[in-house]
Structures are given as structure tokens and as C-alpha cells.
Design a protein around this motif. Sequence first.
Motif, PDB file in Angstrom:
ATOM      1  N   GLU A 145      39.330  32.727  36.928  1.00 28.82           N
ATOM      2  CA  GLU A 145      39.506  32.916  38.543  1.00 28.82           C
ATOM      3  C   GLU A 145      40.181  34.037  38.608  1.00 28.82           C
ATOM      4  OE1 GLU A 145      39.259  29.096  41.075  1.00 28.82           O
ATOM      5  OE2 GLU A 145      40.391  28.339  39.041  1.00 28.82           O
ATOM      6  N   GLY A 146      39.793  34.758  39.612  1.00 22.66           N
ATOM      7  CA  GLY A 146      40.349  35.946  40.077  1.00 22.66           C
ATOM      8  C   GLY A 146      39.812  37.211  39.302  1.00 22.66           C
ATOM      9  N   TYR A 147      38.913  36.983  38.494  1.00 21.41           N
ATOM     10  CA  TYR A 147      38.308  38.275  37.857  1.00 21.41           C
ATOM     11  C   TYR A 147      36.904  38.433  38.225  1.00 21.41           C
ATOM     12  CZ  TYR A 147      41.778  38.250  34.013  1.00 21.41           C
ATOM     13  OH  TYR A 147      43.010  38.282  33.269  1.00 21.41           O
ATOM     14  N   THR A 148      36.786  39.876  38.487  1.00 22.25           N
ATOM     15  CA  THR A 148      35.302  40.205  38.789  1.00 22.25           C
ATOM     16  C   THR A 148      34.699  40.782  37.673  1.00 22.25           C
ATOM     17  OG1 THR A 148      36.262  42.517  39.165  1.00 22.25           O
ATOM     18  CG2 THR A 148      36.062  41.090  40.965  1.00 22.25           C
ATOM     19  N   PHE A 149      33.311  40.695  37.902  1.00 19.26           N
ATOM     20  CA  PHE A 149      32.434  41.191  36.563  1.00 19.26           C
ATOM     21  C   PHE A 149      32.267  42.641  36.523  1.00 19.26           C
ATOM     22  CE2 PHE A 149      27.960  42.597  35.984  1.00 19.26           C
ATOM     23  CZ  PHE A 149      27.854  42.306  34.523  1.00 19.26           C
ATOM     24  N   TYR A 150      32.733  43.154  35.613  1.00 19.76           N
ATOM     25  CA  TYR A 150      32.584  44.747  35.559  1.00 19.76           C
ATOM     26  C   TYR A 150      31.406  45.385  34.736  1.00 19.76           C
ATOM     27  CZ  TYR A 150      34.380  49.461  34.748  1.00 19.76           C
ATOM     28  OH  TYR A 150      34.278  50.905  34.723  1.00 19.76           O
ATOM     29  N   SER A 151      31.099  44.867  33.545  1.00 19.36           N
ATOM     30  CA  SER A 151      30.030  45.357  32.769  1.00 19.36           C
ATOM     31  C   SER A 151      29.524  44.227  31.710  1.00 19.36           C
ATOM     32  CB  SER A 151      30.304  46.797  31.975  1.00 19.36           C
ATOM     33  OG  SER A 151      31.368  46.386  31.066  1.00 19.36           O
ATOM     34  N   VAL A 152      28.333  44.711  31.212  1.00 16.05           N
ATOM     35  CA  VAL A 152      27.640  43.988  30.211  1.00 16.05           C
ATOM     36  C   VAL A 152      26.831  44.747  29.018  1.00 16.05           C
ATOM     37  CG1 VAL A 152      25.776  43.434  31.641  1.00 16.05           C
ATOM     38  CG2 VAL A 152      26.248  41.814  29.568  1.00 16.05           C
ATOM     39  N   GLU A 153      26.798  44.549  27.933  1.00 11.81           N
ATOM     40  CA  GLU A 153      25.842  45.343  27.130  1.00 11.81           C
ATOM     41  C   GLU A 153      25.776  44.675  25.823  1.00 11.81           C
ATOM     42  OE1 GLU A 153      28.187  48.613  25.210  1.00 11.81           O
ATOM     43  OE2 GLU A 153      29.797  48.183  26.419  1.00 11.81           O
ATOM     44  N   LYS A 154      24.957  44.852  25.029  1.00 12.45           N
ATOM     45  CA  LYS A 154      24.585  44.194  23.606  1.00 12.45           C
ATOM     46  C   LYS A 154      25.451  45.014  22.546  1.00 12.45           C
ATOM     47  CE  LYS A 154      22.014  41.251  21.417  1.00 12.45           C
ATOM     48  NZ  LYS A 154      20.776  41.585  20.946  1.00 12.45           N
ATOM     49  N   GLU A 155      26.052  43.965  21.954  1.00 12.04           N
ATOM     50  CA  GLU A 155      26.988  44.646  20.544  1.00 12.04           C
ATOM     51  C   GLU A 155      26.551  43.776  19.662  1.00 12.04           C
ATOM     52  OE1 GLU A 155      31.709  44.746  20.077  1.00 12.04           O
ATOM     53  OE2 GLU A 155      31.059  46.189  21.469  1.00 12.04           O
ATOM     54  N   ASN A 156      26.009  44.433  18.824  1.00 12.01           N
ATOM     55  CA  ASN A 156      25.538  43.881  17.385  1.00 12.01           C
ATOM     56  C   ASN A 156      24.533  42.525  17.852  1.00 12.01           C
ATOM     57  OD1 ASN A 156      27.133  45.539  15.701  1.00 12.01           O
ATOM     58  ND2 ASN A 156      28.875  44.342  16.220  1.00 12.01           N
ATOM     59  N   ASP A 157      24.898  41.400  17.393  1.00 13.93           N
ATOM     60  CA  ASP A 157      24.069  40.381  17.554  1.00 13.93           C
ATOM     61  C   ASP A 157      24.749  39.474  19.061  1.00 13.93           C
ATOM     62  OD1 ASP A 157      22.470  40.816  15.634  1.00 13.93           O
ATOM     63  OD2 ASP A 157      23.733  39.735  14.364  1.00 13.93           O
ATOM     64  N   VAL A 158      25.749  40.106  19.640  1.00 17.87           N
ATOM     65  CA  VAL A 158      26.053  39.104  20.684  1.00 17.87           C
ATOM     66  C   VAL A 158      26.162  39.952  22.063  1.00 17.87           C
ATOM     67  CG1 VAL A 158      27.498  37.378  19.278  1.00 17.87           C
ATOM     68  CG2 VAL A 158      28.511  39.654  19.966  1.00 17.87           C
ATOM     69  N   THR A 159      26.679  39.352  23.211  1.00 17.90           N
ATOM     70  CA  THR A 159      26.493  40.174  24.471  1.00 17.90           C
ATOM     71  C   THR A 159      28.187  40.319  24.762  1.00 17.90           C
ATOM     72  OG1 THR A 159      24.344  39.353  25.176  1.00 17.90           O
ATOM     73  CG2 THR A 159      26.159  39.996  26.788  1.00 17.90           C
ATOM     74  N   LYS A 160      28.383  41.520  24.846  1.00 17.81           N
ATOM     75  CA  LYS A 160      29.656  41.933  25.491  1.00 17.81           C
ATOM     76  C   LYS A 160      29.723  41.915  26.880  1.00 17.81           C
ATOM     77  CE  LYS A 160      33.115  45.943  25.174  1.00 17.81           C
ATOM     78  NZ  LYS A 160      33.430  47.228  24.654  1.00 17.81           N
ATOM     79  N   VAL A 161      30.944  41.196  27.624  1.00 17.31           N
ATOM     80  CA  VAL A 161      31.062  41.198  28.999  1.00 17.31           C
ATOM     81  C   VAL A 161      32.715  41.571  29.257  1.00 17.31           C
ATOM     82  CG1 VAL A 161      31.111  39.583  31.024  1.00 17.31           C
ATOM     83  CG2 VAL A 161      29.498  39.194  29.227  1.00 17.31           C
ATOM     84  N   VAL A 162      32.598  42.587  29.906  1.00 15.75           N
ATOM     85  CA  VAL A 162      34.075  42.971  30.567  1.00 15.75           C
ATOM     86  C   VAL A 162      34.295  42.734  31.997  1.00 15.75           C
ATOM     87  CG1 VAL A 162      35.484  45.052  30.911  1.00 15.75           C
ATOM     88  CG2 VAL A 162      33.728  45.054  28.940  1.00 15.75           C
ATOM     89  N   LEU A 163      35.540  42.150  32.189  1.00 17.62           N
ATOM     90  CA  LEU A 163      36.187  41.448  33.470  1.00 17.62           C
ATOM     91  C   LEU A 163      37.352  42.195  33.790  1.00 17.62           C
ATOM     92  CD1 LEU A 163      35.296  37.629  32.258  1.00 17.62           C
ATOM     93  CD2 LEU A 163      33.580  39.146  33.416  1.00 17.62           C
ATOM     94  N   LYS A 164      37.370  42.341  35.153  1.00 10.88           N
ATOM     95  CA  LYS A 164      38.767  42.811  35.567  1.00 10.88           C
ATOM     96  C   LYS A 164      39.289  42.122  36.731  1.00 10.88           C
ATOM     97  CE  LYS A 164      37.976  47.655  34.094  1.00 10.88           C
ATOM     98  NZ  LYS A 164      37.989  49.129  34.432  1.00 10.88           N
ATOM     99  N   SER A 165      40.566  42.264  36.779  1.00 11.65           N
ATOM    100  CA  SER A 165      41.215  41.566  37.715  1.00 11.65           C
ATOM    101  C   SER A 165      42.253  42.590  38.406  1.00 11.65           C
ATOM    102  CB  SER A 165      42.310  40.279  37.183  1.00 11.65           C
ATOM    103  OG  SER A 165      43.381  40.986  36.543  1.00 11.65           O
ATOM    104  N   LYS A 166      43.189  42.338  39.286  1.00  5.89           N
ATOM    105  CA  LYS A 166      43.870  43.398  39.748  1.00  5.89           C
ATOM    106  C   LYS A 166      44.713  44.082  38.742  1.00  5.89           C
ATOM    107  CE  LYS A 166      43.869  41.436  44.479  1.00  5.89           C
ATOM    108  NZ  LYS A 166      44.640  40.997  45.699  1.00  5.89           N
ATOM    109  N   THR A 167      45.301  43.103  37.722  1.00  5.67           N
ATOM    110  CA  THR A 167      46.311  43.592  36.667  1.00  5.67           C
ATOM    111  C   THR A 167      45.645  43.621  35.282  1.00  5.67           C
ATOM    112  OG1 THR A 167      47.205  41.317  36.651  1.00  5.67           O
ATOM    113  CG2 THR A 167      48.274  42.880  38.410  1.00  5.67           C
ATOM    114  N   ASN A 168      44.586  43.126  35.171  1.00  8.38           N
ATOM    115  CA  ASN A 168      44.180  43.063  33.872  1.00  8.38           C
ATOM    116  C   ASN A 168      42.857  43.261  33.602  1.00  8.38           C
ATOM    117  OD1 ASN A 168      44.492  42.322  31.046  1.00  8.38           O
ATOM    118  ND2 ASN A 168      44.173  40.167  31.294  1.00  8.38           N
TER     119      ASN A 168
END
Length: 366
Positions: free
Chosen positions: A124-147
Motif C-alpha cells: 500500500e502507498g505505492y503507485t504503478f509507474y512502469s511495466v516492461e518485459k525483461e528476459n522471460d519475466v515482466t518487470k514492474v516499477v512502483l513508486k511511493s513518496k519516498t521510495n
Amino acid sequence: MSDNIFFNIIIIGGGPAGIAAGLTITSRCLSCVIVEANQISDQKLGECLPPNSLPLFKKMGLESLLQDEQHHPYYGNKSVWGNDKIEEKLFLFDKFSQGILLNRNYFEKQLREVSKLNHLQWLEGYTFYSVEKENDVTKVVLKSKTNTKTLYCNYIIDATGRKASVCRKLGVNKNTIDELTSLNFKYKIKKPVPFFVFTESLENGWVYVSPSEKDFLTVMIFTDLDLIPSKKEEKEFIERHINNSVLIQEILKKNDIEPEILDLKTRVANTTCLNVPFGENWIAIGDAAYSFDPLSSYGITSALAAGYYGGHAVSDAISGKTEALETYHFIMDNAFLNYKIQLKEQYATEKRWKEKTFWKRRLNYN
């Protein structure tokens, strides 16, 4: 939770659809996490569950939640539609003799508690930032106010509602069928209002009323976005519609209600859909895939169903049964096609204002 973790499935969005998917996935012994930007749900108005929605709650083991005193049974609908007479439909002779008026915010808290009792993980407290394919898996980047956190998964589920945040990042666009918008507000109740759902067609839209919150009457005026005036003229617009409403005038007089508009909010309520609600390593559920006109009363029932079927589909896909995603598409698309037919038929029963912009548009639905 460390910064780099793998899950079978990452769910973006912690509403009813996302939680239903998470409960289904964990029951299949797969790892998943729900990512939710808001630690406390936005204020949401009540919602009516018609009697035919109750079997789904039973199937999902959620029936007991509806028995809480925060929710109220209702036994029928009152409507003014197609003419100026008030018509009453009771559920007494239906297979299920009552519906439920939900305290929506409380219900979502209940769902969260159930999910945590079932060991469903939350971030909780994280927003979805980006998604991309990386090798055989999906990479998901999330951001909070501090992290910033980076997670990896086999599949990502878009459960972000009408905004469909994951789909937009993936370049997948939704089809918009109309521009239905609601003006939502409350009236303070001095006397009890019977537990009915009230609907009435108006010259350029329709109105929904329910006593789903203690001491308050929920009112929603639905029209198209371009038919709503500027903020300066909004109050006069609402008062004109209220004064022309047979049902609301009756409720106000019988229950000694002072018609002071409280907590006014504008919300999108349109019909939208994806051509295909899944792709390589992603699936969309709930309003992110198909969103419904509130006249249909699909609402939460559809969101839970989409989460349930979508959760099973993506679980099957991970185990190698990729045809399950096509099956999910078939089920949801057929339901959506039937919904559009029924919606057009319902709007077509109102012929008094067939030359008015709002009603003309509904007659031209494809």
C-alpha cells in the motif's frame, strides 16, 4: 518486502475486482501481491446489489459480509420511466426475495480484511509507474513518496478501474461507447426513507436515489459530460432536475427533507471496453476491461465476477493452459454484448424525450 521480489502475479488496484482476483489466485497456491496507491479508500457512495447477484457472493464465500448491519436489505424498486406514473416492483416472488444496499466504503474494508485473513499480500502507498518485459519475466516499477520498488512477475493484472493505468502504459486503448457522467450528492434525512431503490428518467438524463447511508439520502443525476453546465451553473442545473422529478419530490415531502446539496462530486459513469482484455503477460479485469452504465446494476457484481474468472484464467495460463485467457475473454465479452442489448432496450422504453440529445444518443447505440 525487499526491493526486488518475484511474484507469479502482480495485481495493480485494490478494489473489489483486484481483491476477488487475489483471493482466487491465492486459493490456487500461486504467489501474488496487490499494489494499492491509497491506503484508505476514496469516499464512495452506496451501491445496490439486485437479488440475482447474491449467488455469486455465495460462490465466492462472501455472503456473510452482506449480513453486517452496515448494509441494508431492500425489497424492490420504484421507478418513473416511460410515463409520469410511479411504478413499484417487489422482489417477493423472485427466487431471492431481497437485494442489498451496500455501505460501499465499509464493504471494501470488509473485503480487505478477508483478503488479509487469507494471507493475501498487499503493498500500500505505492503507485504503478512502469511495466516492461525483461528476459522471460515482466518487470514492474512502483513508486511511493519516498521510495521506488522493482518487482518481477509472470503476469500483471490491471484492476485500476476505468483509468486502466496498466493498459495505457502498454499502449492498449479502450473503446468509449458514451460519455455518461454523474453528479453525486447527499441530502440529510430527518425521517426514515423506505429501503427501495428509486430511478426516474428525466428530460436529458435520469436520476438514482437510495437511502444506503444512515441519516443520508444518496442522489445521483446521470447525464452526458457535455450536457453538464459550468461549476457556476451546476447548482441551478441540479435544482431544476430535482424540481422536475416526481419521485424525489415525493420523497422530500414525505420525509421532511431539507434539500441542501451536500458532498457534491462529479464522477465518470460511462460504458467502455477493450477489444481484447488480455495480451502477452497481462490481463485486465473489472472496469479496466469493461465498464458499465449504472442503470444496469452490474457494478460490484461484475467487478467480483471479473476478478474471479480472471484470477482463474491467469492461474491456468501460468500452468500452461493459455487457452484459459481466451475462455475468460469469451465469457466477459458475451456478458458485455448482452449488457449492451439490454441497456439499449431499457433506454428505448423512454419515448417522451426521444428528440432530446441524451436520448437520441442512446437510441443510436451499436
